[in-house]
Design an enzyme around this catalytic site. Sequence first.
Site, PDB file in Angstrom:
ATOM      1  N   LYS A 105      -2.784 -10.071  -2.408  1.00 30.10           N
ATOM      2  CA  LYS A 105      -1.822 -10.061  -3.409  1.00 30.10           C
ATOM      3  C   LYS A 105      -0.416 -10.758  -3.327  1.00 30.10           C
ATOM      4  O   LYS A 105       0.267 -11.071  -4.033  1.00 30.10           O
ATOM      5  CB  LYS A 105      -1.720  -8.331  -3.671  1.00 30.10           C
ATOM      6  CG  LYS A 105      -0.810  -7.935  -2.337  1.00 30.10           C
ATOM      7  CD  LYS A 105       0.476  -7.471  -2.790  1.00 30.10           C
ATOM      8  CE  LYS A 105       1.177  -6.294  -1.810  1.00 30.10           C
ATOM      9  NZ  LYS A 105       1.029  -6.821  -0.316  1.00 30.10           N
TER      10      LYS A 105
ATOM     11  N   LYS B 154     -13.410 -11.296   4.336  1.00 29.41           N
ATOM     12  CA  LYS B 154     -12.712 -10.057   3.874  1.00 29.41           C
ATOM     13  C   LYS B 154     -13.567  -8.777   3.785  1.00 29.41           C
ATOM     14  O   LYS B 154     -14.580  -8.854   2.815  1.00 29.41           O
ATOM     15  CB  LYS B 154     -11.795 -10.450   2.502  1.00 29.41           C
ATOM     16  CG  LYS B 154     -11.402  -8.954   2.221  1.00 29.41           C
ATOM     17  CD  LYS B 154      -9.808  -9.010   2.697  1.00 29.41           C
ATOM     18  CE  LYS B 154      -9.003  -7.868   2.145  1.00 29.41           C
ATOM     19  NZ  LYS B 154      -7.867  -7.745   2.744  1.00 29.41           N
TER      20      LYS B 154
ATOM     21  N   LYS C  16       2.449 -12.603   3.841  1.00 29.19           N
ATOM     22  CA  LYS C  16       3.863 -12.116   3.162  1.00 29.19           C
ATOM     23  C   LYS C  16       4.846 -13.410   3.608  1.00 29.19           C
ATOM     24  O   LYS C  16       5.370 -13.849   2.786  1.00 29.19           O
ATOM     25  CB  LYS C  16       4.333 -10.612   3.815  1.00 29.19           C
ATOM     26  CG  LYS C  16       3.525  -9.780   3.342  1.00 29.19           C
ATOM     27  CD  LYS C  16       4.413  -8.528   3.712  1.00 29.19           C
ATOM     28  CE  LYS C  16       3.124  -7.135   3.823  1.00 29.19           C
ATOM     29  NZ  LYS C  16       2.135  -7.149   2.779  1.00 29.19           N
TER      30      LYS C  16
ATOM     31  N   GLY D   6       0.723  -1.003  -0.002  1.00 32.89           N
ATOM     32  CA  GLY D   6      -0.070  -0.122  -0.148  1.00 32.89           C
ATOM     33  C   GLY D   6       0.739   1.023   0.134  1.00 32.89           C
ATOM     34  O   GLY D   6       0.461   2.239  -0.658  1.00 32.89           O
ATOM     35  N   ASN D   7       1.967   1.221   0.767  1.00 31.57           N
ATOM     36  CA  ASN D   7       2.871   2.576   0.999  1.00 31.57           C
ATOM     37  C   ASN D   7       3.273   2.729  -0.688  1.00 31.57           C
ATOM     38  O   ASN D   7       3.965   3.912  -0.791  1.00 31.57           O
ATOM     39  CB  ASN D   7       3.740   2.330   1.942  1.00 31.57           C
ATOM     40  CG  ASN D   7       4.871   1.196   1.440  1.00 31.57           C
ATOM     41  OD1 ASN D   7       4.499   0.303   0.936  1.00 31.57           O
ATOM     42  ND2 ASN D   7       5.989   1.393   2.134  1.00 31.57           N
TER      43      ASN D   7
HETATM   44  P1  ADP Z   1       1.109  -3.757   2.494  1.00 30.54           P
HETATM   45  O1  ADP Z   1       0.211  -3.106   2.146  1.00 30.54           O
HETATM   46  O2  ADP Z   1       2.684  -3.830   2.173  1.00 30.54           O
HETATM   47  O3  ADP Z   1       0.651  -5.335   2.192  1.00 30.54           O
HETATM   48  P2  ADP Z   1       0.360  -4.329   5.538  1.00 30.54           P
HETATM   49  O4  ADP Z   1      -0.060  -3.269   6.360  1.00 30.54           O
HETATM   50  O5  ADP Z   1      -0.734  -5.483   4.788  1.00 30.54           O
HETATM   51  O6  ADP Z   1       1.219  -3.845   4.223  1.00 30.54           O
HETATM   52  O7  ADP Z   1       1.385  -5.361   6.193  1.00 30.54           O
HETATM   53  C1  ADP Z   1       2.684  -4.889   6.640  1.00 30.54           C
HETATM   54  C2  ADP Z   1       2.831  -4.469   8.101  1.00 30.54           C
HETATM   55  O8  ADP Z   1       2.566  -5.618   9.036  1.00 30.54           O
HETATM   56  C3  ADP Z   1       4.007  -3.568   8.453  1.00 30.54           C
HETATM   57  O9  ADP Z   1       3.869  -2.447   8.340  1.00 30.54           O
HETATM   58  C4  ADP Z   1       3.792  -4.032  10.023  1.00 30.54           C
HETATM   59  O10 ADP Z   1       3.070  -2.971  10.903  1.00 30.54           O
HETATM   60  C5  ADP Z   1       2.814  -5.295  10.072  1.00 30.54           C
HETATM   61  N1  ADP Z   1       3.480  -6.182  10.910  1.00 30.54           N
HETATM   62  C6  ADP Z   1       2.621  -7.156  11.580  1.00 30.54           C
HETATM   63  N2  ADP Z   1       3.447  -7.911  12.212  1.00 30.54           N
HETATM   64  C7  ADP Z   1       4.657  -7.924  11.874  1.00 30.54           C
HETATM   65  C8  ADP Z   1       6.051  -8.507  12.111  1.00 30.54           C
HETATM   66  N3  ADP Z   1       5.894  -9.630  12.775  1.00 30.54           N
HETATM   67  N4  ADP Z   1       6.897  -7.991  11.660  1.00 30.54           N
HETATM   68  C9  ADP Z   1       7.017  -7.007  10.945  1.00 30.54           C
HETATM   69  N5  ADP Z   1       5.880  -6.139  10.633  1.00 30.54           N
HETATM   70  C10 ADP Z   1       4.785  -6.759  10.911  1.00 30.54           C
HETATM   71 MG    MG Z   2      -1.389  -6.155   3.028  1.00 33.14          MG
END
Ligand code: ADP
Ligand code: MG
Length: 313
Positions: A213, A128, A275, A11-12
Amino acid sequence: MGKRIVIALGGNALGSNLPEQMAAVKETARAIADLIEDGHQVILTHGNGPQVGMIQKAMAELTRSDPEKYIPCPLSVCVAMSQGYIGYDLQNALREELLLRGIRKGVATVLTQVEVDPQDPAFAHPTKPIGAFMSKEEAEKLVAERNYQVMEDAGRGWRRVVASPKPQSIVEIESVRDMVEAGLVVVACGGGGIPVYTTEGHHLKGAAAVIDKDFASCVLARQLEADTLIILTAVEKVAVHFGKPEQKWLDVLTPEEAEAYMAEGHFAPGSMLPKVQAAVEFARSAPGRSSLITLLEKARDGVAGRTGTLIRQ
Ligand code: ADP
Ligand code: MG
């Protein structure tokens, strides 16, 4: 030697409205162009949460304003629109950045459909929430009239919920592969892809679902026989005890170590967990393959082995 790299943008990398996206893609294009300049073959995928939300809202408004003329827009069509809109901005930002660096390379977006299994257990348990918040009455009307599933979302109101089935295969895989082999930078599987399943004949029917995704990126990377899957997000590394005083950033993990941490609940479902799951699945899929999770701005450093969390056998 250059690697074949599938890069999933979070998202970023895109922001959450038109001006934000316009600004964010410039930054994103610089990070991606670094890797292309280093000689890698790059295939981009991306999320679409805010964008598909915006499109759905606009389409719902249209139906509300003139229900005789406009039927509610299926989610699959909204996802297709979001792929087009995001691809448009990514193509242009990358084109510009590559030309600035004297690199002549085509960038093209493929509207991508991803096959899901209509028997996927996810369809029986939609999880979702999507679209706007509604009153209970509005929600009940959608259930009665359109057979939607709805739920109360954490005290904030009612929302439609859809299934998040596992991606099986990429319908346009040959097109994507041919384009990559012809030297193009390809944007594919936006928003996890348009979820479809086969019905009579060769007809593909859009499913009322969203595909994660990160999982779709893993399937794409496997089908393209990529060397590396890179998931670019808002953190430089994955952590255990995330956000707690004993937090510890992770540098290198085997799939087995990652699974042990998953079982201990270190990764938040819906954000970091998919992820790590996608990264593990890709790293395991063939010898020599690895996955990297890092910050958008650190992509080049990550590929060079200087940062990020690497998952490899
Ligand atoms: P994206 O839009 O890139 O898919 P998400 O917000 O879905 O991003 O997922 C990334 C986020 O997951 C990070 O910004 C962080 O806040 C969160 N997160 C949750 N658990 C963890 C972890 N164990 N280590 C690192 N980040 C984590
Ligand atoms: Mg995400």
